[in-house]
Design an enzyme around this catalytic site. Sequence first.
Site, mmCIF file in Angstrom:
data_model
loop_
_atom_site.group_PDB
_atom_site.id
_atom_site.type_symbol
_atom_site.label_atom_id
_atom_site.label_comp_id
_atom_site.label_asym_id
_atom_site.label_seq_id
_atom_site.Cartn_x
_atom_site.Cartn_y
_atom_site.Cartn_z
ATOM 1 N N TRP A 1 0.895 -1.155 0.000
ATOM 2 C CA TRP A 1 0.000 0.000 0.000
ATOM 3 C C TRP A 1 0.927 1.196 0.000
ATOM 4 C CZ3 TRP A 1 -1.268 4.376 2.831
ATOM 5 C CH2 TRP A 1 -2.517 4.949 2.549
ATOM 6 N N ASN B 1 7.265 -3.072 5.966
ATOM 7 C CA ASN B 1 5.940 -2.505 6.214
ATOM 8 C C ASN B 1 6.121 -1.408 7.258
ATOM 9 O OD1 ASN B 1 3.246 -1.995 6.849
ATOM 10 N ND2 ASN B 1 3.097 -3.745 8.221
ATOM 11 N N HIS C 1 -29.893 21.713 7.932
ATOM 12 C CA HIS C 1 -28.836 22.720 8.022
ATOM 13 C C HIS C 1 -27.799 22.573 6.907
ATOM 14 C CE1 HIS C 1 -30.621 23.925 11.768
ATOM 15 N NE2 HIS C 1 -30.630 22.658 12.136
#
Length: 614
Positions: free
Chosen positions: A74, A100, A510
């Site tokens: 990743w 990692n 809102h």
Amino acid sequence: MCGIVAYIGEREAYPIIIKGLRRLEYRGYDSAGVAIIHDKELVVYKKKGKVNDLVEFISGTKVHGDIGIGHTRWATHGLPTDVNAHPHLSEDGRIAIIHNGIIENFNTIKEELLTRGCTFKSETDTEVLVQFIREIQKSENVSLFEAVRIVLNEVIGAYAIVVIDKDNPDQLIAAKKSSPLVVGIGENNEFFLASDATPIIEYTQNVVYLEDEEIAILDRHKGFKLKNIRNQDQNPIIHKLSMQLEAIEKGGYDHFMLKEIYEQPKSVRDCMRGRLNLKKGSISLGGISEYEKKLINAKRITITACGTSWHAGLVGEYLFEDIARIPVEVEYASEFRYRNPIIYEDDIVIAISQSGETADTLAAIKMAKSKGATILGICNVIGSTIARETDAGSYTHAGPEIGVASTKAFTAQVTVLTLMALQIGYKKGTISQSEFNRLLVELDQIPDKISKALELNDQIKEIATIYKDHPNALYLGRGYEFPVALEGALKLKEISYIHAEGYPAAEMKHGPIALIDEAMPVIVIASKGPLYEKVVSNIQEVKARKGKIIAIVTEGDTQVRAMADHVIEIPRVTEGLSPLISVIPLQLLSYHIAVLRGCNVDQPRNLAKSVTVE
Ligand code: G6P
């Protein structure tokens, strides 16, 4: 994020590593790579994309060797390209590394290495690490272990690394800090390494979870030696894995996510097993019993988590305040850790994490711990870092969750929070005996009611077909159903890439109401409860602006049926337990929409399941 696997023994390393990488792919799938040593040659294959892309790339080549490392990435530093993929090599091609984590001071080290004449191929921090190790190995003339040890004393950041040296094919050197690493111990000096135990369980049940700043030397002749970065001997503690192989396979389902959605009657039951005793009319969460008094006397509780676990924490806030009358703050771990929050020594912090590895959650609890608070954990992965860092806690026992979008972990987390709130509320006297008994009976019925909610699958699939191409969606809920609205919206955006927002139904006025027209699907959780009539008014406000209403209602409801475009009827359940049921149709809706849109449900783009970087 990133998954790492390594092997040393007598078998072929390549198939073991590839299988392991497939199991760890939930941790990241930007690129994948392997490095294997055979006949003193180090071969490296790496490819942008998924493990399958790597396998295809290598197909036709025979990869031999009984020692190797593999990585699924990743991306943090550098684009997800072939060059930036791991393993990374030292310039002379002798040493390979998988990593990692993040090396924060990599730039400073890189500058120093550049002055020594090193050149770099990639933009990664990891390449800096391997070059540094090789430089030290050469300049200090030391073993690979010693070079790794010296380097780890210099780096700042997080790492789980495995390093191999083609001139010493008998050893793997592995180390960790902040990112997880598990050693599997086979027979006759055969060793497996992985980011979690899933790649290991089919080979051995004996594992050692490395602690921060430990370095393992795994040698095919000399066995397993454990040191720390100060070169002191450490005692490896061997744990027995109880995980079953079937739990990490798809079991006939098209996707892990669908399997995990369908597992919820069982996972919620497993979570309550041995804890909820209907006959005795009691709840006992053994893991936190030592801290029961502290919880009863707590002036406040802070719940900290990320993502879906944060949503479970919000449900926890309602539960603890309602049932145990303890004020609760729910904090995004990433904000909490940096906000210089006011923490007192009698504070209780509950960290919720499926993986037990989320970097922000881990840092948040370390910070709270340093200020003297008591830290309890609600984790799914047994032996995970957060589970080990907390003072005590309760596992969710949901079994491995592999789909990146969390489903069964959420319901199990909410179940644990419910059990905790009930146990404390009862002991504290903030709920009556009769109310306690009634809730126990209701809680015990939840798995059957989840099964009933799952029967809605076909109807939900039809609704998904109608709305699959709508670019936006709004999710509304109030009270206990507000966190469910947030979770429903998160599920949809995560896996189908449709923009979705969750709102407390009344807040819609809102702002989001400006978005409503005939093209806007509004998913409203309008189950029967004290706020039902208020939600009905909110539905009318949407209808007045021609929004499309998909309503989750309690079975037998007629009022909302008369207004909504679609109604999904879920079993009746007491208000405090409703998120455990109302979330089911929302999980199924996002699943079907994503499948119909052709999305990769289990591995949505850009996401990872275990976020070990901040
Ligand atoms: C990632 C996952 C989410 C998860 C979150 C927190 O974003 O994709 O599914 O909810 O991390 O993870 P944790 O393991 O701490 O629950």
